[in-house]
Scaffold this motif. Structure first.
Motif, mmCIF file in Angstrom:
data_model
loop_
_atom_site.group_PDB
_atom_site.id
_atom_site.type_symbol
_atom_site.label_atom_id
_atom_site.label_comp_id
_atom_site.label_asym_id
_atom_site.label_seq_id
_atom_site.Cartn_x
_atom_site.Cartn_y
_atom_site.Cartn_z
ATOM 1 N N GLN A 1 0.802 -1.230 0.000
ATOM 2 C CA GLN A 1 0.000 0.000 0.000
ATOM 3 C C GLN A 1 0.835 1.281 0.000
ATOM 4 O O GLN A 1 0.534 2.198 -0.769
ATOM 5 N N LYS B 1 3.607 5.755 -5.779
ATOM 6 C CA LYS B 1 3.520 5.659 -7.234
ATOM 7 C C LYS B 1 2.422 6.560 -7.780
ATOM 8 O O LYS B 1 2.623 7.295 -8.751
ATOM 9 N N ASN B 2 1.263 6.514 -7.151
ATOM 10 C CA ASN B 2 0.149 7.346 -7.607
ATOM 11 C C ASN B 2 0.471 8.832 -7.483
ATOM 12 O O ASN B 2 0.145 9.617 -8.375
ATOM 13 N N ALA B 3 1.118 9.207 -6.394
ATOM 14 C CA ALA B 3 1.481 10.617 -6.216
ATOM 15 C C ALA B 3 2.468 11.065 -7.291
ATOM 16 O O ALA B 3 2.329 12.151 -7.863
ATOM 17 N N VAL C 1 2.160 1.877 -3.510
ATOM 18 C CA VAL C 1 1.095 2.286 -4.431
ATOM 19 C C VAL C 1 0.776 3.762 -4.231
ATOM 20 O O VAL C 1 0.581 4.501 -5.206
ATOM 21 N N GLY C 2 0.734 4.194 -2.979
ATOM 22 C CA GLY C 2 0.473 5.609 -2.695
ATOM 23 C C GLY C 2 1.545 6.516 -3.264
ATOM 24 O O GLY C 2 1.247 7.566 -3.845
ATOM 25 N N GLN D 1 2.868 9.734 -10.300
ATOM 26 C CA GLN D 1 2.211 9.749 -11.607
ATOM 27 C C GLN D 1 1.306 10.962 -11.780
ATOM 28 O O GLN D 1 1.143 11.464 -12.882
ATOM 29 N N GLU D 2 0.711 11.419 -10.682
ATOM 30 C CA GLU D 2 -0.212 12.554 -10.752
ATOM 31 C C GLU D 2 0.490 13.887 -10.518
ATOM 32 O O GLU D 2 -0.162 14.939 -10.540
ATOM 33 N N ARG E 1 1.786 14.981 -7.753
ATOM 34 C CA ARG E 1 1.551 15.500 -6.408
ATOM 35 C C ARG E 1 2.794 15.285 -5.555
ATOM 36 O O ARG E 1 3.623 14.439 -5.867
ATOM 37 N N ASN F 1 -8.970 -1.840 -0.244
ATOM 38 C CA ASN F 1 -8.062 -2.624 -1.071
ATOM 39 C C ASN F 1 -7.862 -4.035 -0.515
ATOM 40 O O ASN F 1 -7.833 -5.008 -1.271
#
Length: 98
Positions: free
Chosen positions: A30, A36-38, A33-34, A40-41, A43, A59
């Motif tokens: 988890q 990675k998402n940040a 993933v957090g 990619q976006e 942030r 999840n």
């Protein structure tokens, strides 16, 4: 684990082990993933555990049944193949198929 010990576990036990494995996998992955998402976006990377583990419950509850079915059905298939062969060890090809 020796094959003799693993062979005594039922499909239900394998299903429970699969559910636990899926939940543990989500707990471990988890934060990645957090991050990675940040990234990619675009942030900033979250630093607090509360933000890194955001969405953990949903999840884990979505992953646990998936891995439970995978583990349980693999064990059931292995037992079916063993019964069809009259017992004994599975061949390498059969083990790969399971």
């Amino acid at each position: 684990m020796p094959a003799e010990k693993g062979a005594s576990l039922s499909a239900g036990t394998h299903t429970a082990i699969g559910a636990l494995a899926g939940a543990v996998e989500v707990c471990v992955m988890q934060p990645m993933v957090g991050i990675k998402n940040a990234l990619q976006e675009g942030r900033p990377i979250p630093r607090s555990p509360a933000m890194l583990y955001r969405g953990l419950t949903i999840n884990a509850t979505s992953m646990a049944p998936i891995t439970a079915v995978q583990f349980g059905s693999a064990r059931l298939l292995e037992q079916t193949l063993n019964a069809a062969r009259g017992g004994g060890q599975l061949s390498q090809g059969e083990r790969i198929a399971v």
